[in-house]
Design a protein around this motif. Sequence first.
Motif, short mmCIF file in Angstrom:
data_model
loop_
_atom_site.label_atom_id
_atom_site.label_comp_id
_atom_site.label_asym_id
_atom_site.label_seq_id
_atom_site.Cartn_x
_atom_site.Cartn_y
_atom_site.Cartn_z
N ASP A 146 0.85 -1.19 0.00
CA ASP A 146 0.00 0.00 0.00
C ASP A 146 0.89 1.23 0.00
O ASP A 146 1.98 1.22 0.58
N ASP A 147 0.39 2.29 -0.60
CA ASP A 147 1.18 3.50 -0.81
C ASP A 147 1.93 3.96 0.43
O ASP A 147 3.15 4.06 0.46
N TYR A 148 1.22 4.26 1.50
CA TYR A 148 1.87 4.82 2.68
C TYR A 148 2.53 3.75 3.54
O TYR A 148 3.42 4.04 4.33
N ASN A 149 2.10 2.48 3.39
CA ASN A 149 2.79 1.41 4.12
C ASN A 149 4.14 1.10 3.47
O ASN A 149 5.09 0.71 4.16
N GLU A 150 4.23 1.29 2.17
CA GLU A 150 5.50 1.16 1.49
C GLU A 150 6.44 2.27 1.97
O GLU A 150 7.63 2.06 2.18
N GLN A 151 5.88 3.44 2.17
CA GLN A 151 6.62 4.58 2.71
C GLN A 151 7.17 4.24 4.11
O GLN A 151 8.30 4.56 4.45
N LEU A 152 6.36 3.55 4.89
CA LEU A 152 6.75 3.11 6.24
C LEU A 152 7.93 2.13 6.17
O LEU A 152 8.90 2.26 6.92
N ALA A 153 7.84 1.17 5.26
CA ALA A 153 8.90 0.17 5.11
C ALA A 153 10.21 0.82 4.67
O ALA A 153 11.28 0.49 5.20
N VAL A 154 10.13 1.74 3.74
CA VAL A 154 11.33 2.43 3.24
C VAL A 154 12.02 3.18 4.36
O VAL A 154 13.25 3.14 4.51
N PHE A 155 11.22 3.87 5.18
CA PHE A 155 11.79 4.64 6.29
C PHE A 155 12.58 3.73 7.24
O PHE A 155 13.72 4.03 7.60
N PHE A 156 12.00 2.61 7.64
CA PHE A 156 12.67 1.72 8.59
C PHE A 156 13.91 1.05 7.99
O PHE A 156 14.92 0.87 8.67
N LYS A 157 13.84 0.72 6.72
CA LYS A 157 15.00 0.12 6.06
C LYS A 157 16.15 1.12 5.99
O LYS A 157 17.32 0.75 6.16
N GLU A 158 15.83 2.37 5.75
CA GLU A 158 16.87 3.40 5.67
C GLU A 158 17.45 3.73 7.05
O GLU A 158 18.65 3.97 7.18
N GLU A 159 16.60 3.74 8.05
CA GLU A 159 17.04 4.12 9.39
C GLU A 159 17.79 3.00 10.11
O GLU A 159 18.75 3.25 10.83
N LEU A 160 17.33 1.75 9.94
CA LEU A 160 17.87 0.66 10.74
C LEU A 160 18.84 -0.25 10.00
O LEU A 160 19.61 -0.98 10.62
N LYS A 161 18.77 -0.24 8.68
CA LYS A 161 19.76 -0.97 7.85
C LYS A 161 19.87 -2.45 8.20
O LYS A 161 20.88 -3.08 7.94
N GLY A 162 18.87 -3.03 8.84
CA GLY A 162 19.09 -4.42 9.26
C GLY A 162 17.84 -5.23 9.47
O GLY A 162 17.00 -5.32 8.60
N ASN A 163 17.70 -5.79 10.65
CA ASN A 163 16.70 -6.81 10.93
C ASN A 163 15.26 -6.28 10.90
O ASN A 163 14.61 -6.08 11.93
N ILE A 164 14.75 -6.06 9.70
CA ILE A 164 13.39 -5.56 9.49
C ILE A 164 12.58 -6.67 8.83
O ILE A 164 12.99 -7.24 7.82
N TYR A 165 11.42 -6.97 9.39
CA TYR A 165 10.59 -8.04 8.85
C TYR A 165 9.14 -7.57 8.67
O TYR A 165 8.66 -6.69 9.39
N PHE A 166 8.48 -8.20 7.71
CA PHE A 166 7.03 -8.16 7.63
C PHE A 166 6.55 -9.57 7.96
O PHE A 166 7.33 -10.53 7.91
N LYS A 167 5.29 -9.72 8.29
CA LYS A 167 4.79 -11.04 8.67
C LYS A 167 5.06 -12.08 7.59
O LYS A 167 5.39 -13.22 7.89
N GLU A 168 4.95 -11.66 6.33
CA GLU A 168 5.10 -12.62 5.24
C GLU A 168 6.53 -13.13 5.05
O GLU A 168 6.75 -14.18 4.44
N ASN A 169 7.53 -12.36 5.57
CA ASN A 169 8.91 -12.86 5.42
C ASN A 169 9.58 -13.18 6.75
O ASN A 169 10.78 -13.41 6.81
N TYR A 170 8.77 -13.20 7.81
CA TYR A 170 9.29 -13.61 9.12
C TYR A 170 8.90 -15.07 9.31
O TYR A 170 7.78 -15.39 9.72
N LYS A 171 9.86 -15.97 9.01
CA LYS A 171 9.57 -17.41 8.98
C LYS A 171 10.58 -18.20 9.80
O LYS A 171 11.67 -17.72 10.11
N ASP A 172 10.20 -19.44 10.10
CA ASP A 172 11.13 -20.32 10.82
C ASP A 172 12.06 -21.02 9.82
O ASP A 172 11.98 -20.77 8.61
#
Length: 220
Positions: free
Chosen positions: A65-91
């Motif tokens: 979604d438009d603004y949720n993609e904006q949310l993901a970009v912000f965290f990836k730029e700020e934290l540079k690391g362990n960022i997950y969404f439910k769909e890619n957080y797997k065992d």
Amino acid sequence: MKKIFILLSIGLFSSCSFLFPKHFERKPANFSVQNLWFTSKLDKNKKVKYLINPTQLHFIAKSTDDYNEQLAVFFKEELKGNIYFKENYKDVNGKIIIPFTLDYNLSKEYKENLQKTTDLDYIVLTKTLTASQINNQYYPQYKSLRYKSNVLAGSVVFFKIFDVKNNTIALELNCKSSVYDNPNFNFETNQYEDNLKIATYKSENQLIKKCFKRIFRRIK
């Protein structure tokens, strides 16, 4: 194609309000950010794990979604690391670890489940509501955020980071945006004048995006 048409329309009306002020009036947008928790800065430790979980009132938001993609970009730029969404957080077997819906307000059972079954440090929870949803009489919990009757557009973005390991809120803010119609009052006729101008203003989607930007600036 539809997005391009909408953007061109917005640009056209915006320029008209400056070129033809007698016929078009550009309504300003107002924003207010409220801190609801003591801490207002991200934990940028490289070892911590964040799960980004955008939510909505009546449906599950997608990371695309438009603004949720904006949310993901912000965290990836700020934290540079362990960022997950439910769909890619797997065992290790490729199975999604959190198969259930995460609401903005997590229940006690969900919090306990997250502590037992995940190695997450934080969960980012967001919710966006339009002015009509905020003003809905069936949602009295939003009474303090209600808009006046002459609102043209508005939105409230709720943003919270839940500390999984400590079972507490790490930080919480909301940003309210609004565009109001301010008609001219004629004291001689004791009524509002209809100046026949066409009002142009930011769409609710634009307001949501700008609210997110203001929250991001506050927590960086």
